[in-house]
Structures are given as structure tokens and as C-alpha cells.
Design a protein around this motif. Structure first.
Motif, PDB file in Angstrom:
ATOM      1  N   VAL A  76       0.905  -1.289   0.104  1.00 47.65           N
ATOM      2  CA  VAL A  76       0.109   0.017  -0.083  1.00 47.65           C
ATOM      3  C   VAL A  76       0.892   1.253  -0.058  1.00 47.65           C
ATOM      4  O   VAL A  76       1.794   1.279   0.858  1.00 47.65           O
ATOM      5  N   TYR A  83      -4.200  10.110  -1.869  1.00 45.60           N
ATOM      6  CA  TYR A  83      -4.778   8.602  -2.085  1.00 45.60           C
ATOM      7  C   TYR A  83      -3.890   7.445  -2.040  1.00 45.60           C
ATOM      8  O   TYR A  83      -2.663   7.735  -2.238  1.00 45.60           O
ATOM      9  N   ASN A  84      -4.401   6.566  -1.326  1.00 47.23           N
ATOM     10  CA  ASN A  84      -3.754   5.273  -1.095  1.00 47.23           C
ATOM     11  C   ASN A  84      -4.001   4.326  -2.320  1.00 47.23           C
ATOM     12  O   ASN A  84      -5.063   4.433  -2.967  1.00 47.23           O
ATOM     13  N   GLN A  85      -2.923   3.540  -2.603  1.00 46.65           N
ATOM     14  CA  GLN A  85      -3.214   2.659  -3.644  1.00 46.65           C
ATOM     15  C   GLN A  85      -2.975   1.070  -2.997  1.00 46.65           C
ATOM     16  O   GLN A  85      -2.135   0.943  -2.436  1.00 46.65           O
ATOM     17  N   PHE A  86      -4.009   0.239  -3.219  1.00 49.84           N
ATOM     18  CA  PHE A  86      -3.782  -1.240  -2.941  1.00 49.84           C
ATOM     19  C   PHE A  86      -3.309  -2.143  -3.860  1.00 49.84           C
ATOM     20  O   PHE A  86      -3.642  -2.268  -4.844  1.00 49.84           O
ATOM     21  N   THR A 126     -16.231   2.451  -5.079  1.00 55.51           N
ATOM     22  CA  THR A 126     -15.234   1.646  -5.308  1.00 55.51           C
ATOM     23  C   THR A 126     -14.641   1.469  -6.832  1.00 55.51           C
ATOM     24  O   THR A 126     -14.056   0.612  -6.916  1.00 55.51           O
ATOM     25  N   CYS A 133      -9.972   2.392  -1.929  1.00 51.69           N
ATOM     26  CA  CYS A 133      -9.156   2.373  -0.507  1.00 51.69           C
ATOM     27  C   CYS A 133      -9.875   3.299   0.539  1.00 51.69           C
ATOM     28  O   CYS A 133      -9.852   2.857   1.805  1.00 51.69           O
ATOM     29  N   ILE A 138      -8.550   1.361   3.873  1.00 54.98           N
ATOM     30  CA  ILE A 138      -7.224   0.744   3.423  1.00 54.98           C
ATOM     31  C   ILE A 138      -6.556   2.039   3.462  1.00 54.98           C
ATOM     32  O   ILE A 138      -6.368   3.002   2.848  1.00 54.98           O
ATOM     33  N   ASP A 139      -5.292   2.002   4.441  1.00 49.18           N
ATOM     34  CA  ASP A 139      -4.357   3.075   4.480  1.00 49.18           C
ATOM     35  C   ASP A 139      -2.727   2.344   4.385  1.00 49.18           C
ATOM     36  O   ASP A 139      -2.690   1.029   4.825  1.00 49.18           O
ATOM     37  N   ARG A 140      -1.868   3.067   4.467  1.00 49.34           N
ATOM     38  CA  ARG A 140      -0.815   2.643   4.733  1.00 49.34           C
ATOM     39  C   ARG A 140      -0.269   1.811   5.684  1.00 49.34           C
ATOM     40  O   ARG A 140       1.043   1.114   6.110  1.00 49.34           O
TER      41      ARG A 140
END
Length: 197
Positions: A76, A83-86, A126, A133, A138-140
Motif C-alpha cells: 500500500v 490517495y492510497n493504492q492497494f 469503489t 481504498c 485501506i491506508d499505509r
DNA sequence: CAAGTGATTAGC
DNA sequence: CTAATCACTTGC
């Protein structure tokens, strides 16, 4: 059933990216509820040879270190200041392959997703790597999480018929020279939650 | 269509 | 140390 380690440690990242379609991504909340979505769009990144990959040319930094871990690990990261990316790490240790999850079809915990994405339509919940995320929470903090653990995981869901899979070039990698046109983005045909038509 | 946002990276 | 960039989203 969680997907087993062997699902992720396979050497062909394109194959794993296709196989991830129609599986179920699950994140539990602190109160023990489940937020989940069916994966409908993925992108494969094949460092070190892939110019579009963060691990291109063997780049190994604090951020990319996660990609060098064992298949079945969450990668992540944070982009564009917002923005976060998974991503899902694949292959064995020291081979930095990863798959970006670009879109989900919401399936469990819709009330929680709507609260996190207030004012958005059902389709905007989504349908994009940054959007999902937020909806999934979802985050780091989940960077390097084991997908066979209990903080985030992927369940079998359904296996998808090859006839329902479409592929095309990856998004947002115009800098990647001759790698930018490779058809390494996969999605479920006609699914309305895919990020771009 | 362009601004926004700040971590990350390369280059000095 | 500084400056440019970025696997995106939103509102104009």
C-alpha cells in the motif's frame, strides 16, 4: 476460504492478475464487521524490467522494499498527496512483482462504505484505486500486511470464465515509454464498477 | 479540463 | 538540501 500462499507465489504475474478477478477482497472493521468487494479490475506490474513499475531497473528503496517480499503481501502506497493504492505482491521473495487492484463491486458492508464515501453514487464507491481504498478503509498502516493474516485478505469468491475477461493498456503510466502500451490491465467485461469504460 | 496534495525520488 | 514527479479524484 482465504486464497492460499501458492496462489500468490506463482511466477506469472499476468496470470495471477487475471485469476484475481471475481475474488473477494475483505477488510474487517474494528468492531468485527466485514467490508468486502468483488475484484473487477487489476493491473500487473513486473519489475525490474517493466518501466512502469516502481521497482523498475531494480529500484529498491524504503517504499519499494515491500514489493521484494513474499507473494501474498499487501503493498500500500500513497500518491498525489491524497490517495492510497492497494496492491498485491506476487512471486517469491526478491522478485518485485505486484498487482494493483483498480476496482471492486461492493458486496458486504455497504452501509460502512457509503458513510466513508458520503455523497457518492453507488458506482463511485469503489470504481477506482483511490476510491476503493477510502471505501474499504485501506491506508499505509496495511502496507506489508500478510494476506494470509487477519487484517486484510482475499477469499476465493468465484473463478471467472475466460470469456468474461477483457484486457487493455494500463492507466496513468504515460511515462513508461515502450512499456506503456502493454495490455496488462484486466477487467470483467461489462461490469459497471470498472474504473473506465 | 486543471487544481490539489504531500510523500518519494533523483540529483546536486 | 531542493525541485520535480506521481500506478488519482474531484469540481469547475
Amino acid at each position: 476460504m482465504k486464497l492460499p500462499r501458492e496462489f500468490y507465489t506463482r511466477s506469472d504475474v499476468l496470470k495471477v492478475a487475471r485469476d484475481l478477478l471475481c475474488r473477494k477482497l475483505v477488510v474487517p472493521t474494528r468492531s468485527g464487521k466485514r467490508v468486502a468487494g468483488i475484484i473487477v479490475e487489476t493491473e500487473a506490474y513486473r519489475g525490474p524490467e517493466d518501466r512502469a513499475s516502481h521497482a523498475w531497473n531494480g529500484r529498491r528503496t524504503n517504499r519499494t522494499e515491500t514489493m521484494y517480499g513474499l507473494g501474498g503481501t499487501a503493498y500500500v502506497y500513497f500518491v498525489y498527496g491524497m490517495y492510497n493504492q492497494f496492491n498485491v505482491v506476487t512471486n517469491v521473495e526478491n522478485i518485485p512483482h505486484a498487482i494493483l487492484i483498480r476496482a471492486l463491486e461492493p458486496i458486504e458492508g455497504l452501509d460502512i462504505m457509503r458513510r466513508r464515501r458520503k455523497g457518492r453514487s453507488e458506482y463511485e464507491l469503489t470504481s477506482g484505486p483511490g476510491r476503493l481504498c477510502i471505501a474499504m478503509g485501506i491506508d499505509r498502516g496495511l502496507d506489508k500486511a500478510d494476506l494470509l493474516g487477519d487484517r486484510v485478505w482475499i477469499e476465493e469468491g468465484l473463478s471467472v470464465s475466460p470469456r468474461k475477461i477483457a484486457r487493455g493498456p494500463r492507466i496513468g503510466i504515460d511515462y513508461a515509454e515502450n512499456w506503456k502500451d502493454k495490455p496488462w490491465r484486466f477487467w470483467v467485461k461489462d461490469n459497471p464498477f470498472v474504473s473506465r469504460k
